[in-house]
Design a protein around this motif. Structure first.
Motif, PDB file in Angstrom:
ATOM      1  N   ASP A 144       0.806  -1.179   0.000  1.00 36.63           N
ATOM      2  CA  ASP A 144       0.000   0.000   0.000  1.00 36.63           C
ATOM      3  C   ASP A 144       0.858   1.254   0.000  1.00 36.63           C
ATOM      4  OD1 ASP A 144      -2.781  -0.859   0.170  1.00 36.63           O
ATOM      5  OD2 ASP A 144      -2.346  -1.559   2.197  1.00 36.63           O
ATOM      6  N   ALA A 145       2.110   1.114   0.397  1.00 34.65           N
ATOM      7  CA  ALA A 145       2.856   2.327   0.742  1.00 34.65           C
ATOM      8  C   ALA A 145       4.259   2.419   0.157  1.00 34.65           C
ATOM      9  CB  ALA A 145       2.919   2.445   2.253  1.00 34.65           C
ATOM     10  N   ILE A 146       4.463   1.931  -1.047  1.00 39.18           N
ATOM     11  CA  ILE A 146       5.768   2.086  -1.681  1.00 39.18           C
ATOM     12  C   ILE A 146       5.565   2.841  -2.991  1.00 39.18           C
ATOM     13  CG2 ILE A 146       7.753   0.909  -2.694  1.00 39.18           C
ATOM     14  CD1 ILE A 146       7.257  -1.364  -0.704  1.00 39.18           C
ATOM     15  N   PRO A 147       6.083   4.040  -3.074  1.00 36.06           N
ATOM     16  CA  PRO A 147       6.712   4.831  -2.021  1.00 36.06           C
ATOM     17  C   PRO A 147       5.664   5.332  -1.015  1.00 36.06           C
ATOM     18  CG  PRO A 147       6.494   6.169  -3.972  1.00 36.06           C
ATOM     19  CD  PRO A 147       6.006   4.793  -4.338  1.00 36.06           C
ATOM     20  N   PRO A 148       6.093   5.830   0.107  1.00 36.28           N
ATOM     21  CA  PRO A 148       5.158   6.232   1.164  1.00 36.28           C
ATOM     22  C   PRO A 148       4.343   7.488   0.854  1.00 36.28           C
ATOM     23  CG  PRO A 148       7.410   6.692   1.825  1.00 36.28           C
ATOM     24  CD  PRO A 148       7.488   5.924   0.542  1.00 36.28           C
ATOM     25  N   LYS A 149       4.674   8.178  -0.233  1.00 42.26           N
ATOM     26  CA  LYS A 149       3.909   9.338  -0.695  1.00 42.26           C
ATOM     27  C   LYS A 149       3.760   9.191  -2.204  1.00 42.26           C
ATOM     28  CE  LYS A 149       4.149  14.424  -0.638  1.00 42.26           C
ATOM     29  NZ  LYS A 149       5.015  15.559  -0.242  1.00 42.26           N
ATOM     30  N   HIS A 150       2.491   9.192  -2.694  1.00 44.67           N
ATOM     31  CA  HIS A 150       2.279   8.974  -4.124  1.00 44.67           C
ATOM     32  C   HIS A 150       0.973   9.609  -4.599  1.00 44.67           C
ATOM     33  CE1 HIS A 150       1.072   5.244  -1.917  1.00 44.67           C
ATOM     34  NE2 HIS A 150      -0.077   5.552  -2.489  1.00 44.67           N
ATOM     35  N   LEU A 151       0.811   9.661  -5.936  1.00 43.74           N
ATOM     36  CA  LEU A 151      -0.327  10.337  -6.571  1.00 43.74           C
ATOM     37  C   LEU A 151      -1.584   9.482  -6.623  1.00 43.74           C
ATOM     38  CD1 LEU A 151       1.361  11.995  -9.679  1.00 43.74           C
ATOM     39  CD2 LEU A 151       0.457  13.165  -7.675  1.00 43.74           C
ATOM     40  N   VAL A 152      -2.723  10.173  -6.446  1.00 37.72           N
ATOM     41  CA  VAL A 152      -4.052   9.563  -6.519  1.00 37.72           C
ATOM     42  C   VAL A 152      -4.939  10.493  -7.345  1.00 37.72           C
ATOM     43  CG1 VAL A 152      -6.118   9.033  -5.139  1.00 37.72           C
ATOM     44  CG2 VAL A 152      -3.852   8.386  -4.297  1.00 37.72           C
ATOM     45  N   SER A 153      -5.840   9.906  -8.135  1.00 38.68           N
ATOM     46  CA  SER A 153      -6.881  10.686  -8.814  1.00 38.68           C
ATOM     47  C   SER A 153      -8.220  10.322  -8.193  1.00 38.68           C
ATOM     48  CB  SER A 153      -6.930  10.375 -10.315  1.00 38.68           C
ATOM     49  OG  SER A 153      -5.962  11.082 -11.017  1.00 38.68           O
ATOM     50  N   TYR A 154      -8.889  11.304  -7.618  1.00 41.39           N
ATOM     51  CA  TYR A 154     -10.254  11.125  -7.117  1.00 41.39           C
ATOM     52  C   TYR A 154     -11.226  11.502  -8.227  1.00 41.39           C
ATOM     53  CZ  TYR A 154      -9.901  10.365  -2.017  1.00 41.39           C
ATOM     54  OH  TYR A 154      -9.713   9.853  -0.760  1.00 41.39           O
ATOM     55  N   THR A 155     -12.334  10.781  -8.312  1.00 41.94           N
ATOM     56  CA  THR A 155     -13.369  11.054  -9.310  1.00 41.94           C
ATOM     57  C   THR A 155     -14.679  11.326  -8.580  1.00 41.94           C
ATOM     58  OG1 THR A 155     -13.914   8.711  -9.556  1.00 41.94           O
ATOM     59  CG2 THR A 155     -12.230   9.576 -11.002  1.00 41.94           C
ATOM     60  N   LEU A 156     -14.909  12.575  -8.245  1.00 46.81           N
ATOM     61  CA  LEU A 156     -16.121  12.939  -7.516  1.00 46.81           C
ATOM     62  C   LEU A 156     -17.251  13.186  -8.509  1.00 46.81           C
ATOM     63  CD1 LEU A 156     -17.386  13.538  -4.734  1.00 46.81           C
ATOM     64  CD2 LEU A 156     -16.815  15.937  -5.126  1.00 46.81           C
ATOM     65  N   VAL A 157     -18.302  12.360  -8.404  1.00 47.29           N
ATOM     66  CA  VAL A 157     -19.477  12.514  -9.262  1.00 47.29           C
ATOM     67  C   VAL A 157     -20.402  13.530  -8.597  1.00 47.29           C
ATOM     68  CG1 VAL A 157     -21.427  11.332 -10.336  1.00 47.29           C
ATOM     69  CG2 VAL A 157     -19.211  10.157 -10.118  1.00 47.29           C
ATOM     70  N   VAL A 158     -20.754  14.579  -9.361  1.00 48.56           N
ATOM     71  CA  VAL A 158     -21.510  15.716  -8.841  1.00 48.56           C
ATOM     72  C   VAL A 158     -22.768  15.923  -9.675  1.00 48.56           C
ATOM     73  CG1 VAL A 158     -21.428  18.219  -8.413  1.00 48.56           C
ATOM     74  CG2 VAL A 158     -19.371  16.846  -8.117  1.00 48.56           C
ATOM     75  N   ASP A 159     -23.879  16.211  -8.992  1.00 49.22           N
ATOM     76  CA  ASP A 159     -25.087  16.694  -9.657  1.00 49.22           C
ATOM     77  C   ASP A 159     -25.224  18.157  -9.255  1.00 49.22           C
ATOM     78  OD1 ASP A 159     -27.653  17.548 -10.355  1.00 49.22           O
ATOM     79  OD2 ASP A 159     -28.552  15.594  -9.959  1.00 49.22           O
ATOM     80  N   PRO A 160     -24.737  19.083 -10.094  1.00 48.16           N
ATOM     81  CA  PRO A 160     -24.746  20.494  -9.707  1.00 48.16           C
ATOM     82  C   PRO A 160     -26.151  21.082  -9.611  1.00 48.16           C
ATOM     83  CG  PRO A 160     -23.938  20.246 -11.950  1.00 48.16           C
ATOM     84  CD  PRO A 160     -24.100  18.868 -11.391  1.00 48.16           C
ATOM     85  N   ASP A 161     -27.094  20.570 -10.398  1.00 46.42           N
ATOM     86  CA  ASP A 161     -28.457  21.106 -10.371  1.00 46.42           C
ATOM     87  C   ASP A 161     -29.169  20.797  -9.061  1.00 46.42           C
ATOM     88  OD1 ASP A 161     -28.118  22.117 -12.948  1.00 46.42           O
ATOM     89  OD2 ASP A 161     -28.818  20.246 -13.864  1.00 46.42           O
ATOM     90  N   HIS A 162     -28.906  19.625  -8.502  1.00 46.50           N
ATOM     91  CA  HIS A 162     -29.529  19.225  -7.233  1.00 46.50           C
ATOM     92  C   HIS A 162     -28.572  19.392  -6.048  1.00 46.50           C
ATOM     93  CE1 HIS A 162     -31.961  17.015 -10.274  1.00 46.50           C
ATOM     94  NE2 HIS A 162     -32.937  17.455  -9.502  1.00 46.50           N
ATOM     95  N   GLU A 163     -27.365  19.908  -6.319  1.00 49.34           N
ATOM     96  CA  GLU A 163     -26.321  20.078  -5.294  1.00 49.34           C
ATOM     97  C   GLU A 163     -26.120  18.801  -4.495  1.00 49.34           C
ATOM     98  OE1 GLU A 163     -26.616  23.634  -2.882  1.00 49.34           O
ATOM     99  OE2 GLU A 163     -25.852  24.815  -4.550  1.00 49.34           O
ATOM    100  N   LYS A 164     -25.754  17.738  -5.226  1.00 52.67           N
ATOM    101  CA  LYS A 164     -25.495  16.442  -4.590  1.00 52.67           C
ATOM    102  C   LYS A 164     -24.178  15.868  -5.096  1.00 52.67           C
ATOM    103  CE  LYS A 164     -30.131  14.976  -3.448  1.00 52.67           C
ATOM    104  NZ  LYS A 164     -31.005  13.824  -3.354  1.00 52.67           N
ATOM    105  N   VAL A 165     -23.587  15.023  -4.252  1.00 52.70           N
ATOM    106  CA  VAL A 165     -22.378  14.289  -4.614  1.00 52.70           C
ATOM    107  C   VAL A 165     -22.597  12.809  -4.334  1.00 52.70           C
ATOM    108  CG1 VAL A 165     -20.767  16.198  -4.270  1.00 52.70           C
ATOM    109  CG2 VAL A 165     -21.308  14.704  -2.355  1.00 52.70           C
ATOM    110  N   LEU A 166     -21.923  11.974  -5.126  1.00 50.09           N
ATOM    111  CA  LEU A 166     -22.013  10.530  -4.982  1.00 50.09           C
ATOM    112  C   LEU A 166     -20.795  10.048  -4.199  1.00 50.09           C
ATOM    113  CD1 LEU A 166     -23.526   7.904  -5.778  1.00 50.09           C
ATOM    114  CD2 LEU A 166     -22.161   7.889  -7.883  1.00 50.09           C
ATOM    115  N   LEU A 167     -21.050   9.484  -3.020  1.00 50.56           N
ATOM    116  CA  LEU A 167     -19.967   8.994  -2.165  1.00 50.56           C
ATOM    117  C   LEU A 167     -20.179   7.514  -1.861  1.00 50.56           C
ATOM    118  CD1 LEU A 167     -19.618  12.014   0.272  1.00 50.56           C
ATOM    119  CD2 LEU A 167     -18.159  11.430  -1.669  1.00 50.56           C
ATOM    120  N   PHE A 168     -19.082   6.855  -1.542  1.00 55.83           N
ATOM    121  CA  PHE A 168     -19.094   5.410  -1.355  1.00 55.83           C
ATOM    122  C   PHE A 168     -18.509   5.037   0.000  1.00 55.83           C
ATOM    123  CE2 PHE A 168     -18.863   6.517  -5.739  1.00 55.83           C
ATOM    124  CZ  PHE A 168     -19.813   5.703  -6.330  1.00 55.83           C
TER     125      PHE A 168
END
Length: 169
Positions: free
Chosen positions: A15-39
């Motif tokens: 999980d941790a080699i190297p101990p600092k690394h890049l991640v891409s988050y994909t936040l699904v947003v409904d801007p009209d209803h001001e909602k986000v999809l979380l898991f």
């Protein structure tokens, strides 16, 4: 400075080699209803957006789209609350991980993707069951009124930023 240095910025071993690394988050947003999809993330024990580690030499937005497809079976249009069409992430954070994985630091590039929260959501992603227990469409107000300990520690700040830019347009 970190990205332009000689250190490895990509995770090469769980999980941790190297101990600092890049991640891409994909936040699904409904801007009209001001909602986000979380898991409900199995390892982190938090409500998080989908996303994951950026592969060696992979571009961050490509990684975000790949993770969206792998985990949720979705191909969505990128969403920019400030109406600027860009491949740059909307939000960048540095976070010490929690949960059951080996502790490490994620440098997370947050991409927003647009979806209608009133449509039924059934994940067709191959990785969904491995990563998540359940999903929730939460209103911006629900996220902001829930203790931050339930989310990524930057989630409240992100929601306020989305709302600020959305209201400026």
């Amino acid at each position: 400075d970190w990205i332009s240095s000689d250190v490895n910025i990509f995770r090469i071993k769980k999980d941790a080699i190297p101990p600092k690394h890049l991640v891409s988050y994909t936040l699904v947003v409904d801007p009209d209803h001001e909602k986000v999809l979380l898991f409900d993330h199995k390892k982190a024990k938090l409500m998080l957006p989908s996303g994951g580690h950026i592969e060696i030499n992979e571009m961050p937005l490509i990684a975000a789209k790949r993770e969206l497809k792998e985990e949720l079976g979705l191909s969505l249009e990128i969403y920019s609350p400030d109406n600027k069409q860009t491949e740059a992430p909307f939000f960048v954070t540095v976070t010490q991980t929690v949960g059951i994985s080996e502790p490490h630091t994620d440098v997370s590039l947050w991409y927003l993707f647009k979806e209608d929260a009133t449509k039924s959501f059934n994940s067709d992603g191959d990785e969904y069951d491995k990563e998540f227990d359940d999903f929730h469409w939460l209103s911006f107000d629900e996220v902001l009124s829930t203790p931050i300990e339930k989310f990524d520690p930057h989630m409240h700040r992100l929601i306020r930023k989305i709302r600020k830019f959305k209201n400026m347009v």
